[in-house]
Design a protein around this motif. Sequence first.
Motif, PDB file in Angstrom:
ATOM      1  N   UNK A 164      -4.725   3.399   7.072  1.00  0.00           N
ATOM      2  CA  UNK A 164      -3.580   2.855   6.354  1.00  0.00           C
ATOM      3  C   UNK A 164      -3.416   1.360   6.619  1.00  0.00           C
ATOM      4  N   UNK A 165      -3.783   0.930   7.809  1.00  0.00           N
ATOM      5  CA  UNK A 165      -3.685  -0.506   8.099  1.00  0.00           C
ATOM      6  C   UNK A 165      -4.778  -1.291   7.391  1.00  0.00           C
ATOM      7  N   UNK A 166      -5.873  -0.610   7.111  1.00  0.00           N
ATOM      8  CA  UNK A 166      -6.934  -1.253   6.341  1.00  0.00           C
ATOM      9  C   UNK A 166      -6.497  -1.409   4.892  1.00  0.00           C
ATOM     10  N   UNK A 167      -5.911  -0.358   4.362  1.00  0.00           N
ATOM     11  CA  UNK A 167      -5.386  -0.445   2.993  1.00  0.00           C
ATOM     12  C   UNK A 167      -4.339  -1.549   2.913  1.00  0.00           C
ATOM     13  N   UNK A 168      -3.528  -1.674   3.961  1.00  0.00           N
ATOM     14  CA  UNK A 168      -2.503  -2.718   3.994  1.00  0.00           C
ATOM     15  C   UNK A 168      -3.075  -4.103   4.155  1.00  0.00           C
TER      16      UNK A 168
END
Lengths: 256, 256
Positions: free
Chosen positions: B65-69
């Motif tokens: 999710x932090x990569x998507x962010x």
Amino acid sequence: MTLEDEQRQDQRITDGPEPKHIQLSAAVARLATESLTPGEMIPSERTLMTEYGVSRATVRKAVDSLIVDGLLRRVPGKGTFVVQPRLESRLHLASFTQDMRRRGLHPTTRLISCEAVEPPPEAAASLGMDTPGSRGRAWALTRVRCADGQPIAVETGWYPASLFPDLDRRDLAGSLYDIFSADYGVLIDAAEQTLWGEAADAPTARMLEAEPATPLLVFRRVSHAAGRPAEHVVSRYRGDRYQVHMSLSRDDVSSS
Amino acid sequence: MTLEDEQRQDQRITDGPEPKHIQLSAAVARLATESLTPGEMIPSERTLMTEYGVSRATVRKAVDSLIVDGLLRRVPGKGTFVVQPRLESRLHLASFTQDMRRRGLHPTTRLISCEAVEPPPEAAASLGMDTPGSRGRAWALTRVRCADGQPIAVETGWYPASLFPDLDRRDLAGSLYDIFSADYGVLIDAAEQTLWGEAADAPTARMLEAEPATPLLVFRRVSHAAGRPAEHVVSRYRGDRYQVHMSLSRDDVSSS
DNA sequence: GATACGGTCTGGTACGTACCAGTTGACTAT
DNA sequence: ATAGTCAACTGGTACGTACCAGACCGTATC
């Protein structure tokens, strides 16, 4: 091969170099866009795992990526649904050509230059061409985009020469993305874009037939095809003559 | 509580209503923004699973999710690295609050005014309030959005009073969309947005603590809920201090 | 000094099990 | 006709195992 065979072929997930979750992602995307309409539910996770012979975790991973892409949305307890396609182009969703046509204008493009060069550091970094062993040349392409003969924007882009050999021999007055997919089998599927305002410098102002220091809307984009960077382009639009319209859907809408 | 205790408290993942992958996501985000600099590697997946007492799948989901962010990026064989903060957040996908937080800034909002008025013609037209029988009042809401105490943007919005009775009695320093859904059952699901550049006039410059004629990035948005117009808002961002980043996926990518 | 190899780290893929929570429809009782 | 219950569906969370592939470092050999 009958149509049914083709469909079955389409549906089959195979061991091989391409990960199963990516194959499934593509299959579900085709299903969602070709066989279903927005608002319809795709087959459930457990149905997809049976039909495609993969685990539920693989199904979820594939569907996750389509959710991030904005193609699907999940509702706990109900299902996974195809999302309404955007009614109009999002920011730069439509090509310059389409954008101008929608505005009732006639789009044209002036090719200023296209030459193979060693890209500047920022473009090299974006394109993954800044490490030893991956250096090389990129096409530096400069074009002026016009509407009804009036210059609207100046675009300067870099494209890895190894990915697009002989790009200078193509008709660069149209859609590069069409050339990429038709001639090179490269499908641009994602991009990161940054937007800011700046004042036009002298050369840019001349190409835009504007006064120096005219306010510009600047878009810098790095585009990817199947995970690899393919384009680093900066487009400078006359801020006084150009505004951008976009449609946002739920997962795009921010809180005020 | 000592600093060490606080750090340990920070680090603890607990059973409870908040999913572990979201707790871990937040913890790693804090680590990445407060203790690491861009380019530095975060602890490996196996280290994080040991430190936080969760499974590797949970670690991967949190990091995903932090990569998507746009906060992190993974390199197979090397590690997971903190990414330059400016690459975050899609165009107005996140709320102003989330946007600023991701940039490592503390967001606040100054309410300037909220009063029921007859909306100006453009807002009335957008909100479908310009015909006989549908006239009425709208809340005119003006707010200054700040990051780390610095004014970044001025927002002026109109909201039909019939759709949002007693809006002035709500806490308008946060997310309006949250108020709309929680208190009024109105879910913003689509928006049309237009973007252009302009120079700040005197009142706006004062609210932004800027010189007059400072270049601004202006966003005008008309938002809808279930097909009906619910918001007409214009946000003026300081163009010299603010740039916008967005990620585009296949259906977003335009042809060059 | 260069090269090859092995080991150890890293992330990536894929599967499996188990259970939780939300939604909906069928059935039953009142 | 209405309300309540339950089962069957849906997605969500979390764990575990196993193995693959990339990167890097140390060591041995030439």
